[in-house]
Enzyme design. Structure first.
Site, PDB file in Angstrom:
ATOM      1  N   SER A  86       0.821  -1.204   0.000  1.00 12.49           N
ATOM      2  CA  SER A  86       0.000   0.000   0.000  1.00 12.49           C
ATOM      3  C   SER A  86       0.860   1.261   0.000  1.00 12.49           C
ATOM      4  O   SER A  86       1.759   1.365  -0.827  1.00 12.49           O
ATOM      5  CB  SER A  86      -0.932  -0.066   1.206  1.00 12.49           C
ATOM      6  OG  SER A  86      -2.070   0.669   0.943  1.00 12.49           O
TER       7      SER A  86
ATOM      8  N   LYS B 261       4.349   2.168  -2.207  1.00 13.78           N
ATOM      9  CA  LYS B 261       4.791   3.361  -2.940  1.00 13.78           C
ATOM     10  C   LYS B 261       6.209   3.696  -2.471  1.00 13.78           C
ATOM     11  O   LYS B 261       7.106   3.975  -3.277  1.00 13.78           O
ATOM     12  CB  LYS B 261       3.866   4.559  -2.663  1.00 13.78           C
ATOM     13  CG  LYS B 261       2.357   4.314  -2.860  1.00 13.78           C
ATOM     14  CD  LYS B 261       1.556   5.602  -2.663  1.00 13.78           C
ATOM     15  CE  LYS B 261       0.143   5.430  -2.112  1.00 13.78           C
ATOM     16  NZ  LYS B 261      -0.844   4.730  -2.864  1.00 13.78           N
TER      17      LYS B 261
ATOM     18  N   TRP C  65      -9.730   0.487  -5.736  1.00 12.95           N
ATOM     19  CA  TRP C  65      -9.174   1.808  -5.381  1.00 12.95           C
ATOM     20  C   TRP C  65      -7.715   1.915  -5.850  1.00 12.95           C
ATOM     21  O   TRP C  65      -7.248   2.969  -6.254  1.00 12.95           O
ATOM     22  CB  TRP C  65      -9.286   1.969  -3.866  1.00 12.95           C
ATOM     23  CG  TRP C  65      -8.834   3.271  -3.276  1.00 12.95           C
ATOM     24  CD1 TRP C  65      -7.837   3.440  -2.358  1.00 12.95           C
ATOM     25  CD2 TRP C  65      -9.378   4.583  -3.503  1.00 12.95           C
ATOM     26  NE1 TRP C  65      -7.721   4.763  -2.012  1.00 12.95           N
ATOM     27  CE2 TRP C  65      -8.650   5.488  -2.692  1.00 12.95           C
ATOM     28  CE3 TRP C  65     -10.398   5.077  -4.323  1.00 12.95           C
ATOM     29  CZ2 TRP C  65      -8.923   6.857  -2.677  1.00 12.95           C
ATOM     30  CZ3 TRP C  65     -10.661   6.452  -4.306  1.00 12.95           C
ATOM     31  CH2 TRP C  65      -9.925   7.317  -3.487  1.00 12.95           C
TER      32      TRP C  65
ATOM     33  N   HIS D  57      -7.601  -5.572  -0.301  1.00 14.56           N
ATOM     34  CA  HIS D  57      -6.365  -4.802  -0.147  1.00 14.56           C
ATOM     35  C   HIS D  57      -5.620  -5.303   1.097  1.00 14.56           C
ATOM     36  O   HIS D  57      -6.049  -5.046   2.226  1.00 14.56           O
ATOM     37  CB  HIS D  57      -6.785  -3.343   0.028  1.00 14.56           C
ATOM     38  CG  HIS D  57      -5.655  -2.380   0.131  1.00 14.56           C
ATOM     39  ND1 HIS D  57      -4.871  -2.037  -0.940  1.00 14.56           N
ATOM     40  CD2 HIS D  57      -5.177  -1.671   1.184  1.00 14.56           C
ATOM     41  CE1 HIS D  57      -3.981  -1.143  -0.559  1.00 14.56           C
ATOM     42  NE2 HIS D  57      -4.136  -0.911   0.730  1.00 14.56           N
TER      43      HIS D  57
END
Ligand code: GCU
Length: 428
Positions: free
Chosen positions: A265, A269, A356, A406
């Site tokens: 998540s 990044k 998302w 997720h």
């Protein structure tokens, strides 16, 4: 006389209308925008790069600079004076004797604060130095495994009513509360080590966190805020991953050439940005990193640049704000971040219900980085379209979409370990 021209008035009206309307994310493939995705091999001068030499000397530095100035911000160079690592505990018989567990405190300066605690597990049954997964965690080191001996850290929490953030000692029941995401026994069984640290130790995840993290140590005298091209929190977390690598490379029981940076998540990044900048990470793994990670921004599917900048203004740099609702103007897209990892192996994973994060956009992030891998005669993803759920595809660029939400689960880790086996050889 009003200073507002008609155009300015229309602009202001649009702004106030859009500000009042709740954000509705596009989750419909048919409504994906038509913004062209930049070609990774075409330089700013319009010329096509055709050799790996030109990639390394021209296009890669050009793209790196764009990610620094327009997206994540430039990570300052130079070692902090006084930075040091202190081992605070060691258990050579952890996990029923299968691993050596160590807690190490990384002090940023000669002072006691700030610091980051690193938790390390290294397999005992090995003939060679261990390959390692290096990864930040969300809730503190005590959360990754239920072990009463792990130091209870200070963790950051937001008060639901006042919305203010403060830090407090993590509570006993939080031990192992993220253990499902950290299959440490299985990782050790497969011959890999793992090093983790609480991401907020490097900078608390709130705009006010700036003052408590690493970034101010690199400010000029009198500076209190980063310049628009300077680093955001994602840069600070990536910096933390590199400092973990510094320490691991000092250990004779670790193979410093086999460090895989991995993150889920927002930490995915950070892992991608760390992997792009720090070539000591010889494998880079993004788990559900989504917008601002592996997913293409210009598709405008799921989370958008505007959402990132509004909800998390501290993550990226000041210049990135220019691209809120203005993705067409972005001079890069995220496949070019993945390409910065080339020719090192990169794994991108999604989850089927995690719209998302735009699973297809994450797949395309890898797919469109392929031409750079091809310059190094490396094969990328193989399939032109995303594979069926729970199917891992690709060679130097790999991808899967796990059934479900997720998250990062055992299945994901198994794919990452298979990938590491393939590229590094089975750990001995
Ligand atoms: C939010 C955010 C994402 C981020 C995620 C996470 O959903 O919008 O960009 O990846 O949090 O870190 O869990």
């Amino acid at each position: 006389m009003s200073a507002r021209t008609p155009t300015a008035l229309v602009f202001a009206l649009t702004m106030s209308l859009s500000a009042q309307q709740p954000f509705v994310s596009n989750l419909d493939e048919a409504k994906v925008g038509k913004i062209p995705i930049p070609d990774v091999l075409t330089g700013a001068d319009g010329k096509k790069i055709t050799t790996k030499e030109d990639w390394l000397t021209k296009r890669r530095p050009e793209l790196m600079k764009l990610f620094e100035t327009e997206v994540y911000g430039k990570t300052p160079e130079g070692k902090l004076p006084g930075i040091r690592y202190v081992v605070t505990s060691e258990d050579k018989k952890a996990l029923e004797g299968k691993a050596t567990k160590r807690e190490v405190t990384l002090f940023f300066t000669e002072k006691a604060e700030p610091h980051a605690d690193i938790l390390i597990y290294i397999p005992n049954a090995r003939k060679q130095p261990a390959p390692m997964f290096v990864s930040l965690n969300f809730h503190g080191n005590q959360s990754v495994i239920k072990d009463p001996a792990i130091k209870l850290p200070m963790v950051w929490k937001q008060d639901k009513t006042t919305k203010t953030w403060s830090s407090a000692r993590a509570e006993e029941p939080t031990r192992g509360d993220q253990a499902e995401r950290w299959p440490i026994a299985e990782i050790i069984e497969r011959g890999y080590g793992v090093a983790t640290a609480y991401y907020c130790d490097f900078e608390p995840d709130t705009p006010e966190g700036l003052a408590k993290g690493v970034r101010p140590f690199y400010f000029q005298a009198g500076q209190t805020q980063p310049e628009p091209n300077e680093w955001g929190s994602l840069g600070a977390w990536a910096w933390g991953l590199s400092r973990m690598a510094d320490y691991l490379q000092l250990l004779p029981e670790v193979d410093g050439n086999k460090l895989a940076v991995l993150g889920h998540s927002r930490l995915g990044k950070a892992a991608l940005w760390a992997g792009a900048q720090d070539e000591r990470f010889s494998i880079v793994i993004s788990n559900d990193s989504g917008a601002g990670g592996a997913a293409l921004s210009k598709r405008i599917f799921g989370e958008t640049v505007e959402r990132l900048n509004t909800n998390f203004p501290h993550w990226f740099n000041g210049n990135f704000k220019k691209y809120s609702d203005n993705e067409a103007a972005l001079p890069v897209d995220q496949h070019e971040l993945i390409a910065l990892v080339a020719p090192r192996p990169v794994y991108i994973a999604s989850a089927t219900e995690d719209l998302w994060s735009d699973p297809k956009g994450e797949f395309l992030g890898g797919k469109l980085a392929e031409p750079v891998y091809a310059l190094f005669e490396k094969v990328g993803l193989i399939t032109a379209e995303p594979p069926d759920a729970d199917t891992s595809v690709g060679d130097s660029i790999a991808y899967h979409s796990r059934t479900g939400k997720h998250d990062i689960l055992l299945f994901d880790w198994q794919c990452y370990m298979d990938f590491a086996d393939r590229h590094w050889g089975n750990p001995e």
